[in-house]
Design an enzyme around this catalytic site. Structure first.
Site, PDB file in Angstrom:
ATOM      1  N   GLU A 128       0.851  -1.187   0.000  1.00 46.97           N
ATOM      2  CA  GLU A 128       0.000   0.000   0.000  1.00 46.97           C
ATOM      3  C   GLU A 128       0.894   1.247   0.000  1.00 46.97           C
ATOM      4  O   GLU A 128       1.860   1.309   0.772  1.00 46.97           O
ATOM      5  CB  GLU A 128      -0.889   0.033   1.243  1.00 46.97           C
ATOM      6  CG  GLU A 128      -1.896   1.170   1.174  1.00 46.97           C
ATOM      7  CD  GLU A 128      -2.857   1.203   2.373  1.00 46.97           C
ATOM      8  OE1 GLU A 128      -2.753   0.348   3.266  1.00 46.97           O
ATOM      9  OE2 GLU A 128      -3.707   2.093   2.386  1.00 46.97           O
ATOM     10  N   GLY A 268       3.557   2.403  10.843  1.00 42.26           N
ATOM     11  CA  GLY A 268       3.298   1.590  12.030  1.00 42.26           C
ATOM     12  C   GLY A 268       3.101   0.120  11.708  1.00 42.26           C
ATOM     13  O   GLY A 268       3.742  -0.744  12.297  1.00 42.26           O
ATOM     14  N   MET A 270       0.812  -2.801   8.702  1.00 31.65           N
ATOM     15  CA  MET A 270       0.048  -2.936   7.461  1.00 31.65           C
ATOM     16  C   MET A 270      -0.877  -4.140   7.536  1.00 31.65           C
ATOM     17  O   MET A 270      -0.488  -5.231   7.927  1.00 31.65           O
ATOM     18  CB  MET A 270       1.047  -3.076   6.298  1.00 31.65           C
ATOM     19  CG  MET A 270       0.406  -3.262   4.951  1.00 31.65           C
ATOM     20  SD  MET A 270      -0.599  -1.815   4.476  1.00 31.65           S
ATOM     21  CE  MET A 270      -1.860  -2.616   3.496  1.00 31.65           C
ATOM     22  N   GLU A 271      -2.115  -3.896   7.085  1.00 27.53           N
ATOM     23  CA  GLU A 271      -3.205  -4.856   7.293  1.00 27.53           C
ATOM     24  C   GLU A 271      -3.336  -5.923   6.209  1.00 27.53           C
ATOM     25  O   GLU A 271      -4.439  -6.438   6.003  1.00 27.53           O
ATOM     26  CB  GLU A 271      -4.514  -4.070   7.375  1.00 27.53           C
ATOM     27  CG  GLU A 271      -5.007  -3.437   6.050  1.00 27.53           C
ATOM     28  CD  GLU A 271      -4.626  -1.967   5.875  1.00 27.53           C
ATOM     29  OE1 GLU A 271      -3.623  -1.541   6.484  1.00 27.53           O
ATOM     30  OE2 GLU A 271      -5.313  -1.258   5.122  1.00 27.53           O
ATOM     31  N   ASN A 272      -2.255  -6.320   5.514  1.00 29.19           N
ATOM     32  CA  ASN A 272      -2.343  -7.345   4.478  1.00 29.19           C
ATOM     33  C   ASN A 272      -3.235  -8.503   4.927  1.00 29.19           C
ATOM     34  O   ASN A 272      -3.132  -8.969   6.058  1.00 29.19           O
ATOM     35  CB  ASN A 272      -0.955  -7.915   4.192  1.00 29.19           C
ATOM     36  CG  ASN A 272       0.091  -6.839   4.114  1.00 29.19           C
ATOM     37  OD1 ASN A 272       0.007  -5.951   3.280  1.00 29.19           O
ATOM     38  ND2 ASN A 272       1.062  -6.883   5.007  1.00 29.19           N
ATOM     39  N   HIS A 304      -6.258  -2.018  15.346  1.00 28.03           N
ATOM     40  CA  HIS A 304      -6.517  -1.281  14.104  1.00 28.03           C
ATOM     41  C   HIS A 304      -6.307  -2.189  12.883  1.00 28.03           C
ATOM     42  O   HIS A 304      -7.180  -2.288  12.020  1.00 28.03           O
ATOM     43  CB  HIS A 304      -5.595  -0.061  14.050  1.00 28.03           C
ATOM     44  CG  HIS A 304      -5.754   0.763  12.824  1.00 28.03           C
ATOM     45  ND1 HIS A 304      -6.521   1.912  12.794  1.00 28.03           N
ATOM     46  CD2 HIS A 304      -5.247   0.630  11.575  1.00 28.03           C
ATOM     47  CE1 HIS A 304      -6.472   2.438  11.585  1.00 28.03           C
ATOM     48  NE2 HIS A 304      -5.701   1.679  10.825  1.00 28.03           N
ATOM     49  N   GLU A 305      -5.150  -2.831  12.829  1.00 31.98           N
ATOM     50  CA  GLU A 305      -4.867  -3.667  11.646  1.00 31.98           C
ATOM     51  C   GLU A 305      -5.836  -4.840  11.579  1.00 31.98           C
ATOM     52  O   GLU A 305      -6.306  -5.214  10.509  1.00 31.98           O
ATOM     53  CB  GLU A 305      -3.422  -4.168  11.644  1.00 31.98           C
ATOM     54  CG  GLU A 305      -2.351  -3.083  11.783  1.00 31.98           C
ATOM     55  CD  GLU A 305      -2.503  -1.898  10.850  1.00 31.98           C
ATOM     56  OE1 GLU A 305      -3.085  -2.048   9.757  1.00 31.98           O
ATOM     57  OE2 GLU A 305      -2.069  -0.781  11.237  1.00 31.98           O
TER      58      GLU A 305
HETATM   59  N1  B3K Z   1      -2.883   1.019   5.726  1.00 34.18           N
HETATM   60  C1  B3K Z   1      -1.569   1.175   6.300  1.00 34.18           C
HETATM   61  C2  B3K Z   1      -0.885   2.429   5.886  1.00 34.18           C
HETATM   62  C3  B3K Z   1      -0.228   2.338   4.586  1.00 34.18           C
HETATM   63  C4  B3K Z   1       0.570   3.572   4.300  1.00 34.18           C
HETATM   64  C5  B3K Z   1       1.115   3.573   2.908  1.00 34.18           C
HETATM   65  N2  B3K Z   1       1.909   4.738   2.640  1.00 34.18           N
HETATM   66  C6  B3K Z   1      -1.607   1.099   7.785  1.00 34.18           C
HETATM   67  C7  B3K Z   1      -2.897   1.431   8.417  1.00 34.18           C
HETATM   68  O1  B3K Z   1      -3.398   2.523   8.358  1.00 34.18           O
HETATM   69  O2  B3K Z   1      -3.477   0.563   8.996  1.00 34.18           O
HETATM   70 ZN    ZN Z   2      -5.335   1.797   8.855  1.00 36.51          ZN
END
Ligand code: B3K
Ligand code: ZN
Length: 881
Positions: A128, A268, A270-272, A304-305
């Protein structure tokens, strides 16, 4: 790096793709410098798309090795490949076909940490927003949803672990010291949620049974030897999973959920899908190395993730303009989770502090944008406080307007309607409207309009008529590209307080819709009349910070103190105190010439000390109440012609005066908050530590001596106490033997632990005054620092620029020159982190003229550099305006 092409993206240009990718089959032959990626796409033309439209795939710095259409190699004339694009012509009109794209990439050389890279010998990915195109050519946008199967091959010794999204399917030996694994993710997803991790890591395992009885394997991978430090993250994960079932009815949907902690990460976490990748800072914790704040952050980010699995992954964004559809909503969800796990009012105070510290200045400066922007040139620069924090506030307002049940009905309908889709903000709003038969059209402006609305209030009480009239006027300041503003729907929670603190009764109210304690402002001017109010009440407005606005409301100090003492809403009590303290600090700054001592308003001292001593209040709340607004808070409220040194001097004097006058109470609290219990990270224990730490702070100021802090440093049996004492010593008793000794001892003890050394870097970088710049430069030369690691950069340079008002804003401009040098040096390596650093200059126009001129020179020096990444170019251009 991607250099600026001048390309600007507009929401109104959105069009669906001409092709649909139903399935993706990826093979990775992993090697540190030359990884082969074979991507087989199952494609079809979208019904209705032009029959001769070519397929145009995104790339970023790619090198095409081979291309096949169906089973045959593609003829040269059918395609063109550049590092940025692969265009294929003459593709089938309606039937499904396959395209096999082979690329070669170098993960070791990837210093941007986007796409596939190496972190301490571990292969990992960050896709992302647009990192997948650095791995293979693809329709790299969030509305292209495909089912992924991933095969990885690697040296067994190097990478015994081979992980990807979804569920494991197959694994085995390949001979030659290599092995393979295959993963399959049944849920169609956009490319930004793809992840791969391969390496040698330790693991902590657990399991969770979902609300319908399905077992889920939970794994957290960390560096070998750090497994014990993942226990809290695992606990937070299980609590998150349960909470999402209980509060939102959302169940997990794969057999396994994995988290990998890496030490080189741009943000912080990433929610893969099914395979979250985390900055290890937000996974690893134990009492010796993590503060209570670290524990709270870990809990919030793990949640959050995890929550993204529904808000972001199952329902994703149609395009990147809709980013706050997933981010604002998910932040709202993690806020609610933390509020339920901890103290709701204390959590709300922390949220509002953060919102005002980060989002309000963004909204008031050159980088202002609405939560749902309509244009961008670099999407990475839109992962902002506005998209995240204001985005969350907007969702919170929907709940305030519709009530708990109406909100839940709307969320349920949103999930039901859009599961498996890429949605928009309009879809989101519509779900709430339809589920509640409500009209949110005026409210929806919050998503489309930038700037913090201001509401002016004046009160008139007519004792004879027993009538209270409140005149409201709303306005939204101009922001870049939005010269005229629309009227907004502002839900204001309020209370009328009687002399004894009880809520005043009213017979009737005219002039505004009022539901419960919510007053709805929808017009430019509204005159709200309360009948049957015999005595002049105190109006407590924006309880719980129900709307993210600024209030211009000249309440007397007595009224603010009354709210601080009597409001039944604990947040509002804090707000009353905080507004009062801010007023005192602003006034003191106006008076602060030279070192003439300034005394604090005795009414504020009394209110603060009374709150501090009130045992009926929870310690965490009292700690918040005792924490004065920061220098940045004062600067933001003053708004222009800022002299950070004057603010610092004034705040110091007020703090010292409060400390002296309350010393006895602070001493009692300091001693009472030692409970001798073994460390526990729970909210109550953390609250006691927080209160003790503020008390120690005030007491040390009152005593004008570092001895007590030094003793606390020596006695500390946890990182919260230890780092609290260290920062007190370094910030308030700099250059004393105590401060020097503490810094040395800390460094020696934690030299091998970079995450803890980050705290040591930050404490020094945030030490006030002009001398800190040379300290920061010297620290950059030590073995503890590296420009390649984002955590180190943020801990030292970021903390200095964004967290040290007097050090960074040195009157001679040397702080700005330094930042400009670091931003340009870092731009070649990691543009995303460089651009983020530069946002520390976003409020430069609110400085006094001399500093403004220096800041402008520094910004121009960056703008003149060639080449610049799209990231830094975009920030510097907009910041200069
Ligand atoms: N979705 C990711 C953030 C990605 C940032 C890319 N530049 C983490 C989050 O907000 O959960
Ligand atoms: Zn997020």
């Amino acid at each position: 790096m991607r250099t600026d092409t001048g390309q600007v993206f507009h929401l109104e240009d959105y069009r669906p793709t001409d092709f649909i990718i139903d399935a993706v089959s990826l093979t990775f032959r992993l090697a540190p410098q030359a990884t082969r990626v074979i991507s087989q796409l199952t494609l079809r033309r979208r019904p209705g798309a032009a029959s001769d439209a070519p397929l145009v795939l995104d790339g970023d710095g790619l090198n095409l090795v081979s291309l096949a259409i169906g089973d045959a190699p593609a003829e040269k004339q059918r395609y063109t490949a550049t590092p940025e694009m692969l265009t294929v012509h003459d593709l089938p009109e309606s039937e499904t076909f396959t395209l096999t794209v082979e690329t070669e990439i170098d993960p070791s050389a990837n210093s941007q940490l986007m796409g596939l890279y190496r972190s301490s010998g571990v292969y990992c990915t960050q896709c992302e927003a647009e990192g997948f195109r650095r791995i293979t050519y693809f329709l790299d946008r969030p509305d292209v949803l495909s089912v992924y199967t991933v095969r990885m091959e690697a040296e067994t010794k190097d990478a015994p672990l081979l992980l990807s999204n979804g569920n494991p399917v197959e694994s085995g030996d390949l001979g030659n010291g290599r092995h393979f694994a295959v993963w399959h993710d049944p849920h169609p997803k956009p490319s930004y949620l793809f992840a791969l991790v391969a390496g040698d890591l330790g693991v902590v395992e657990d399991e969770f049974t979902t609300m319908t009885g399905k077992p889920v394997v939970l794994k957290i991978f960390v560096e070998h030897g750090k497994e014990a430090r993942a226990a809290y993250a695992m606990d937070a994960l299980k609590r998150s999973m349960r909470w999402d079932e209980e509060v939102f009815g959302r169940e997990y949907d794969l057999d396994i959920f994995q988290i990998v902690a890496v030490s080189d990460f741009n943000m912080g976490a990433m929610e893969n899908k099914g395979l979250n990748v985390f900055n290890d800072k937000y996974v690893l914790a134990d009492p010796d190395t993590a503060t209570d704040q670290d524990y709270a952050n870990i809990e919030a980010i793990i949640a959050h993730e995890y929550f993204h699995n529904w808000t972001g992954n199952r329902i994703t964004c149609r395009d990147w303009f809709q980013l706050c559809l997933k981010e604002g909503l998910t932040v709202y969800r993690d806020h609610e989770f933390s509020a339920d796990q901890r103290s709701r009012p204390v959590k709300r105070i922390a949220e509002v502090r953060l919102l005002k510290a980060h989002q309000f200045p963004e909204d008031a400066g050159p980088l202002a944008h609405p939560p749902r922007p309509v244009t961008y040139s670099e999407i990475n620069n839109f992962y902002t406080a506005t998209v995240y924090e204001k985005g969350s506030e907007v969702v919170r307002m929907i709940r305030t307007i519709l009530g708990a049940d109406g909100f839940r009905k709307g969320m349920d309908l949103y999930f039901e309607r859009h599961d498996g889709e890429a949605a928009t903000i309009e879809d989101f709003i519509k779900a709430f409207e339809d589920a509640n038969d409500a009209d949110l059209s005026q409210f929806a402006i919050w998503y489309r309009q930038a700037g913090t609305p201001a509401v002016s209030v004046s009160l008139h009480h007519d004792a004879n008529a027993a009538r209270l009239t409140a005149e409201f006027e709303q306005s939204v300041p101009q922001t870049p590209g939005e010269p005229t503003k629309k009227l907004m729907h502002i839900p204001l929670r309020f209370a009328l307080l009687d002399e004894d603190g009880s809520e005043a009764a009213t017979d009737a109210v005219k002039g505004a819709r009022i539901e419960g304690d919510v007053l709805h402002l929808t017009e430019r001017r509204q005159s709200v009349v309360f009948e049957g109010v015999a005595r002049r009440p105190v109006l407590s407005l924006n309880r719980g910070f129900s709307a993210p606005i600024t209030l211009n409301f000249q309440q007397t100090s007595e009224d603010l103190a009354h709210i601080a003492r009597h409001e039944s809403d604990a947040f509002a009590r804090w707000q009353g105190l905080n507004d009062f303290a801010l007023r005192v600090l602003i006034e003191a700054t106006r008076q602060a010439d030279g070192n003439k001592p300034i005394a604090c308003d005795p009414l504020l001292v009394t209110a603060l000390v009374e709150t501090a001593a009130d045992d009926r209040l929870e310690p965490a709340f009292r700690a918040q109440a005792l924490t004065l607004p920061s220098e940045a808070d004062v600067a933001r409220e003053i708004g222009n012609n800022i002299d950070p040194d004057a603010i610092h001097r004034a705040r110091d004097m007020i703090a010292a005066d409060i400390a002296k006058k309350g010393a006895d109470v602070f001493r009692t609290i300091f001693e009472a908050m030692y409970d001798g219990r073994t460390f526990s990270p729970d909210a109550d224990s953390a609250g006691r530590r927080a209160l003790r730490s503020v008390a120690l702070h005030h007491l040390s100021l009152a005593e004008g001596d570092p001895a007590r802090a030094f003793q606390a440093f020596g006695k500390a049996d946890n990182m919260t106490d230890l780092s609290g004492a260290l920062s007190l010593l370094v910030h308030h008793f700099p250059e004393t033997p105590a401060a020097r000794e503490a810094l040395e001892a800390f460094e020696k003890r934690f030299a091998a632990d970079p995450l803890v050394i980050d705290k040591w870097l930050t404490v020094q970088a945030t030490s006030p005054g002009p001398a800190t710049l040379s300290r920061v430069k010297a620290l950059m030369e030590t073995r503890h620092f590296s420009l390649s690691n984002p955590n180190r950069v943020r801990a030292l340079i970021g903390a200095f620029a964004a967290g040290n008002p007097t050090g960074f804003n040195r009157a001679d401009g040397a702080g700005y020159v330094f930042l400009a040098e670091q931003v340009t040096a870092l731009d070649g390596k990691n543009p995303q982190v460089a651009a983020r650093l530069l946002t520390a200059m976003r409020s430069w126009r609110s400085l006094e003229p001399v500093r403004q001129a220096h800041a402008s020179d520094a910004l121009r020096s960056i703008a003149q550099k060639e080449p610049l990444s799209t990231d830094v170019r975009d920030i510097v251009k907009r910041t200069l305006g």
